[in-house]
Design a protein around this motif. Structure first.
Motif, PDB file in Angstrom:
ATOM      1  N   ILE A  72       0.760  -1.249   0.090  1.00 54.95           N
ATOM      2  CA  ILE A  72       0.030  -0.081   0.076  1.00 54.95           C
ATOM      3  C   ILE A  72       0.673   1.197   0.039  1.00 54.95           C
ATOM      4  CG2 ILE A  72      -0.201   0.061   2.531  1.00 54.95           C
ATOM      5  CD1 ILE A  72      -2.938   0.686  -0.047  1.00 54.95           C
ATOM      6  N   ARG A  73       2.066   1.203   0.524  1.00 54.51           N
ATOM      7  CA  ARG A  73       2.998   2.501   0.365  1.00 54.51           C
ATOM      8  C   ARG A  73       3.341   2.936  -0.700  1.00 54.51           C
ATOM      9  NH1 ARG A  73       8.080   3.944   4.415  1.00 54.51           N
ATOM     10  NH2 ARG A  73       8.175   6.186   3.787  1.00 54.51           N
ATOM     11  N   LEU A  74       3.742   1.745  -1.724  1.00 61.67           N
ATOM     12  CA  LEU A  74       4.084   2.053  -3.102  1.00 61.67           C
ATOM     13  C   LEU A  74       2.834   2.701  -3.887  1.00 61.67           C
ATOM     14  CD1 LEU A  74       6.906   1.690  -4.574  1.00 61.67           C
ATOM     15  CD2 LEU A  74       5.833  -0.170  -5.765  1.00 61.67           C
ATOM     16  N   TRP A  75       1.743   2.272  -3.226  1.00 63.79           N
ATOM     17  CA  TRP A  75       0.545   2.562  -4.148  1.00 63.79           C
ATOM     18  C   TRP A  75       0.406   4.218  -3.570  1.00 63.79           C
ATOM     19  CZ3 TRP A  75      -3.886   5.033  -1.806  1.00 63.79           C
ATOM     20  CH2 TRP A  75      -4.870   5.275  -2.918  1.00 63.79           C
ATOM     21  N   ARG A  76       0.542   4.578  -2.428  1.00 65.23           N
ATOM     22  CA  ARG A  76       0.269   5.966  -2.074  1.00 65.23           C
ATOM     23  C   ARG A  76       1.294   6.946  -2.489  1.00 65.23           C
ATOM     24  NH1 ARG A  76       2.672   7.769   2.766  1.00 65.23           N
ATOM     25  NH2 ARG A  76       2.800   5.859   3.696  1.00 65.23           N
ATOM     26  N   VAL A  77       2.462   6.266  -2.732  1.00 62.61           N
ATOM     27  CA  VAL A  77       3.670   7.216  -3.336  1.00 62.61           C
ATOM     28  C   VAL A  77       3.208   7.488  -4.853  1.00 62.61           C
ATOM     29  CG1 VAL A  77       5.984   7.407  -4.114  1.00 62.61           C
ATOM     30  CG2 VAL A  77       5.392   6.468  -1.710  1.00 62.61           C
ATOM     31  N   GLY A  78       2.856   6.489  -5.641  1.00 64.24           N
ATOM     32  CA  GLY A  78       2.828   6.317  -6.976  1.00 64.24           C
ATOM     33  C   GLY A  78       1.455   7.170  -7.150  1.00 64.24           C
ATOM     34  N   ALA A  79       0.373   7.462  -6.218  1.00 63.22           N
ATOM     35  CA  ALA A  79      -0.921   8.129  -6.575  1.00 63.22           C
ATOM     36  C   ALA A  79      -0.174   9.672  -6.603  1.00 63.22           C
ATOM     37  CB  ALA A  79      -1.698   8.189  -5.277  1.00 63.22           C
ATOM     38  N   LEU A  80       0.974  10.039  -6.232  1.00 71.17           N
ATOM     39  CA  LEU A  80       1.436  11.363  -6.517  1.00 71.17           C
ATOM     40  C   LEU A  80       1.871  11.715  -7.841  1.00 71.17           C
ATOM     41  CD1 LEU A  80       3.810  11.454  -3.283  1.00 71.17           C
ATOM     42  CD2 LEU A  80       1.430  12.554  -3.229  1.00 71.17           C
TER      43      LEU A  80
END
Lengths: 264, 264
Positions: A72-80
């Motif tokens: 989920i953290r990679l998703w969160r960073v990617g969402a930027l």
């Protein structure tokens, strides 16, 4: 790539870790240490160490039976990423209206190198043979929104797409370079694209370009419907007006119906 | 962290690169080499080399004037995370219906450690003071969906959230641990949560839990409306039914209205 190549000294630790992330795809979202090792050519011990560090940070997460997925953290960073954040934020209200008003599946697509990348997909009330998935890439030449992006892309990107080959995905896929050039010229002239059975057998689409604040085409919007729909033309105005509304929200200067940038 | 600490030998190259990615946030989506170096404690030369490699892979992209943003490839890989892919795919049709039927902003929220993470946000026709952004994290205690997740979380997560402090974000934020415990017990009893002015002054919400295939609460759904709305209660059934529909789509076993798991 064999293990020795994968672990060669010239390959940096970071590039190895990025290679680990790169093996995850929409077709294969779960991997084991063994399958990561095989796909990257990294030694199992190296793979294990990199995966442990990626799990610790949250880039990967361990699921059942020694399998790993993107965390989920990679998703969160990617969402930027701007395409996800700014473009999607601007487009979403209009995409919702388009889905509501037509009942069809709606796509928002951007260019990702020589690929078409689905940034958003809203489900329609009317079933259609839709293969798209958010985050999935498809060849540019084989879909309506892909061809819209290609029609407004620099000539060298078109040349690259042609050089990579034009594989047939369905009965209507354009596989001839001259025919593709003609289709792209038509899109520049008319300002939209109708496609039948190009990416998926049984699916048709109506697509139009979105212009960004720079005045360049930055995305394409499409609706997807079953190919047994006789006439796609009635959907052209609503797709074009939706794309123009998103262009306006992005601050597109002047002309929001790019019809003839290279066909003059 | 000073430069010497950031570059200490014990810190792996991969952990340094992940630290570079970690400085990008929804509050600060763009960085320069200098600001990355300052935020991570890495030497400028090290930062420059790591950034160059991240740009080459597509994890970062260079925008104007020496600034960097998260790149489309990282977004694409991140989109493979289960919370983004499986949960969002299952929830989106029901979230669209909820937004259409009520006209309010709709949120889909998951737990990300001790934070509430917005996985999806659909804009409403009815304006509200909404601070959410997809990919943004907020403290668990200060929103309706956050409290719903906390109400169904293990006791040690609640203890961690309390230990981190309960900062006041708006006039209605619960800042007292005993009051929070009471609110969580109420949520477990009633199966929903009403909030006023907890995260954002002027915004209220109605939230309910989503149960996954494992039988555990995996997400929360909420609608947001202005706090001048006198009565939130009429929205409770539609939010609960939407959450139950998503739970059903996720294959939740048996009870889809988790009301009393720890309040029995």
């Amino acid at each position: 790539m064999n293990h020795r190549t994968g672990n060669r000294p010239g390959r940096s630790v970071l590039s190895r870790a990025l290679a680990v992330l790169g093996v995850f795809s929409s077709e294969r979202p779960e991997h084991t240490i063994t399958s990561i090792s095989q796909a990257t050519g990294l030694a199992p011990a190296t793979t294990h160490r990199l995966v442990a560090e990626l799990v610790e940070w949250g880039a990967l997460e361990r699921v059942a039976r020694g399998r790993y997925r993107i965390g989920i953290r990679l998703w969160r960073v990617g969402a930027l990423a701007p395409a996800a954040r700014d473009l999607r934020d601007a487009a979403l209200p209009f995409l919702q209206d388009l889905a509501s008003a037509t009942g069809h599946y709606v796509h928002l697509v951007v260019a990702d190198g020589p690929h078409a990348l689905f940034v958003e997909r809203l489900p329609g009330r009317i079933e259609a043979a839709v293969r798209s998935q958010v985050g999935r890439r498809m060849p540019m030449h084989a879909s309506g929104p892909g061809k819209v992006l290609l029609a407004h892309a620099p000539a060298d990107l078109v040349a690259e797409v042609v050089a990579r080959g034009l594989p047939r995905l369905a009965s209507g896929t354009i596989t001839d370079p001259a025919e593709l050039a003609g289709a792209l010229a038509d899109i520049r002239t008319t300002g939209y694209c109708l496609s039948r059975d190009e990416m998926t057998e049984g699916a048709s689409s109506v697509a139009a370009p979105v212009v960004g604040g720079s005045g360049q085409v930055v995305a394409a919007i499409s609706v997807v419907l079953n190919s047994d729909s006789k006439n796609l033309q009635p959907l052209v105005p609503v797709v074009r007006v939706t794309a123009a509304a998103v262009s306006r929200a992005l601050g597109a200067p002047g002309e929001r119906f790019p019809v003839s940038e290279r066909s003059r």
